[in-house]
Scaffold this motif. Sequence first.
Motif, mmCIF file in Angstrom:
data_model
loop_
_atom_site.group_PDB
_atom_site.id
_atom_site.type_symbol
_atom_site.label_atom_id
_atom_site.label_comp_id
_atom_site.label_asym_id
_atom_site.label_seq_id
_atom_site.Cartn_x
_atom_site.Cartn_y
_atom_site.Cartn_z
ATOM 1 N N MET A 1 0.845 -1.196 0.000
ATOM 2 C CA MET A 1 0.000 0.000 0.000
ATOM 3 C C MET A 1 0.880 1.244 0.000
ATOM 4 N N ARG A 2 0.558 2.187 -0.899
ATOM 5 C CA ARG A 2 1.349 3.411 -0.973
ATOM 6 C C ARG A 2 0.981 4.347 0.170
ATOM 7 N N ARG A 3 1.971 5.063 0.676
ATOM 8 C CA ARG A 3 1.767 6.005 1.772
ATOM 9 C C ARG A 3 2.062 7.413 1.237
ATOM 10 N N ASP A 4 1.016 8.195 1.086
ATOM 11 C CA ASP A 4 1.140 9.487 0.408
ATOM 12 C C ASP A 4 1.225 10.646 1.395
ATOM 13 N N ALA A 5 2.029 11.632 1.024
ATOM 14 C CA ALA A 5 2.066 12.911 1.717
ATOM 15 C C ALA A 5 1.341 13.934 0.845
ATOM 16 N N LEU A 6 0.349 14.595 1.409
ATOM 17 C CA LEU A 6 -0.398 15.630 0.698
ATOM 18 C C LEU A 6 0.108 16.968 1.214
ATOM 19 N N TYR A 7 0.714 17.768 0.312
ATOM 20 C CA TYR A 7 1.414 18.959 0.801
ATOM 21 C C TYR A 7 1.051 20.208 -0.007
ATOM 22 N N PHE A 8 0.886 21.320 0.734
ATOM 23 C CA PHE A 8 0.486 22.598 0.141
ATOM 24 C C PHE A 8 1.618 23.610 0.273
ATOM 25 N N PRO A 9 2.160 24.087 -0.847
ATOM 26 C CA PRO A 9 3.240 25.083 -0.786
ATOM 27 C C PRO A 9 2.734 26.425 -0.275
ATOM 28 N N GLY A 10 3.688 27.303 0.048
ATOM 29 C CA GLY A 10 3.342 28.651 0.470
ATOM 30 C C GLY A 10 2.799 29.484 -0.674
ATOM 31 N N LEU A 11 2.360 30.683 -0.321
ATOM 32 C CA LEU A 11 1.747 31.584 -1.291
ATOM 33 C C LEU A 11 2.801 32.112 -2.252
ATOM 34 N N VAL A 12 2.703 31.680 -3.509
ATOM 35 C CA VAL A 12 3.630 32.100 -4.548
ATOM 36 C C VAL A 12 2.880 33.024 -5.512
ATOM 37 N N PRO A 13 3.380 34.248 -5.737
ATOM 38 C CA PRO A 13 2.688 35.138 -6.676
ATOM 39 C C PRO A 13 2.445 34.456 -8.024
ATOM 40 N N THR A 14 1.187 34.474 -8.464
ATOM 41 C CA THR A 14 0.789 33.807 -9.696
ATOM 42 C C THR A 14 -0.133 34.735 -10.483
ATOM 43 N N LYS A 15 0.099 34.884 -11.769
ATOM 44 C CA LYS A 15 -0.762 35.725 -12.594
ATOM 45 C C LYS A 15 -2.168 35.143 -12.653
ATOM 46 N N PHE A 16 -3.152 36.015 -12.508
ATOM 47 C CA PHE A 16 -4.541 35.555 -12.535
ATOM 48 C C PHE A 16 -4.868 34.866 -13.853
ATOM 49 N N SER A 17 -4.293 35.353 -14.940
ATOM 50 C CA SER A 17 -4.570 34.758 -16.249
ATOM 51 C C SER A 17 -4.187 33.285 -16.302
ATOM 52 N N ALA A 18 -3.215 32.880 -15.455
ATOM 53 C CA ALA A 18 -2.766 31.486 -15.459
ATOM 54 C C ALA A 18 -3.747 30.557 -14.756
ATOM 55 N N VAL A 19 -4.630 31.121 -13.917
ATOM 56 C CA VAL A 19 -5.551 30.286 -13.140
ATOM 57 C C VAL A 19 -7.010 30.634 -13.409
ATOM 58 N N GLU A 20 -7.259 31.648 -14.236
ATOM 59 C CA GLU A 20 -8.632 32.121 -14.455
ATOM 60 C C GLU A 20 -9.529 31.031 -15.015
ATOM 61 N N GLY A 21 -9.035 30.281 -16.014
ATOM 62 C CA GLY A 21 -9.863 29.247 -16.617
ATOM 63 C C GLY A 21 -10.327 28.223 -15.602
ATOM 64 N N PHE A 22 -9.416 27.785 -14.745
ATOM 65 C CA PHE A 22 -9.772 26.804 -13.719
ATOM 66 C C PHE A 22 -10.801 27.389 -12.751
ATOM 67 N N LEU A 23 -10.577 28.625 -12.288
ATOM 68 C CA LEU A 23 -11.469 29.223 -11.310
ATOM 69 C C LEU A 23 -12.874 29.446 -11.869
ATOM 70 N N ARG A 24 -12.965 29.819 -13.137
ATOM 71 C CA ARG A 24 -14.272 30.181 -13.695
ATOM 72 C C ARG A 24 -15.052 28.987 -14.248
ATOM 73 N N THR A 25 -14.377 27.889 -14.556
ATOM 74 C CA THR A 25 -15.076 26.784 -15.229
ATOM 75 C C THR A 25 -15.088 25.475 -14.457
ATOM 76 N N ASN A 26 -14.131 25.257 -13.570
ATOM 77 C CA ASN A 26 -14.062 23.976 -12.882
ATOM 78 C C ASN A 26 -15.139 23.881 -11.805
ATOM 79 N N ASP A 27 -15.837 22.758 -11.748
ATOM 80 C CA ASP A 27 -16.936 22.605 -10.789
ATOM 81 C C ASP A 27 -16.448 22.644 -9.344
ATOM 82 N N TYR A 28 -15.284 22.076 -9.077
ATOM 83 C CA TYR A 28 -14.753 22.092 -7.712
ATOM 84 C C TYR A 28 -14.428 23.524 -7.293
#
Length: 310
Positions: A1-28
């Motif tokens: 059985m695999r043992r996974d680590a789920l990890y969240f990086p710190g706040l890295v400045p990211t252009k909104f244009s790079a994430v806009e599609g995901f934010l506006r269309t993804n159901d989650y």
Amino acid sequence: MRRDALYFPGLVPTKFSAVEGFLRTNDYARSRISVADEFLGYSLVDSYATAEVYDWEVYESGFMVLTLALADWALDHVEIDPVLCGGQSFGAIIAAVFSGVLSYEDGLALVRGSAAVEVDYFDGLAEPLGCLFFYRLNSRQVDELVAEFREVGRDVEVSIYLDDSVHAVSGPLADLDPLAERIRESGGHPFYTMNRSEHCASVRPLRDRLETEVYDQVRWRVPRWPMLSDVSGRLLSDPEEIKRDLLDGWVTPVHWSTVVDGMRTARADHAHIVGPRNMFSRITNNALPTDVITPKTVADRERAREVSPP
């Protein structure tokens, strides 16, 4: 059985244009945004689209929504069996929400309350503080430069040892400007100066204000998965201990090696790094197999599913 680590990086400045599609269309993402809009009282995506990184409430709330939505998607579409959940710097707050230590609404309340206290604290200082990020120097060189400046009375402290190439130093902005020049002279490359210090002893008064004015005002719960401390590398399950650990992150330098060692001690054999950028993957990938979960990951998976034969 695999043992996974789920990890969240710190706040890295990211252009909104790079994430806009995901934010506006993804159901989650839309599900997370709906709750955030109701709690905050405004359209988070519209505000996030025009926010600067220093619009702390909007920027941090948007980053949280984006990252949590990616993690929601991952649990349904990626084979993950977490033995721990953790995060670096602001990512630790996101991990606390995703692991259930904080409810989603309490996480948003923590962001809003903390942003207000931080702005009040830093704006009220007689001397502006900042945090200088740079790369291409190893940790020994960084420690030597900081010691050199402290010997002549400049109050600078190392805040982040991300690996043996990427670092951050906090201190008065008047001291960070000449430090940036010395970094260049030594072969380093400064790339970002934030308008506040973090992960250093000098902000102890802020840490104490956050405890009483914000952290004591929300409910802390037992996590779904143990939380990996980026302060000590220990696995934490007690809610009060997790609260203190997150607060102590303000006054303790980040050592990525502490995180990796904690994953190894927990016998994790695979890391999943969740966030808008994949820059953190190269660090853990030297220690254990690592996958990244970004908006591009989601888009690629959905595109592959569309073209696959039935």
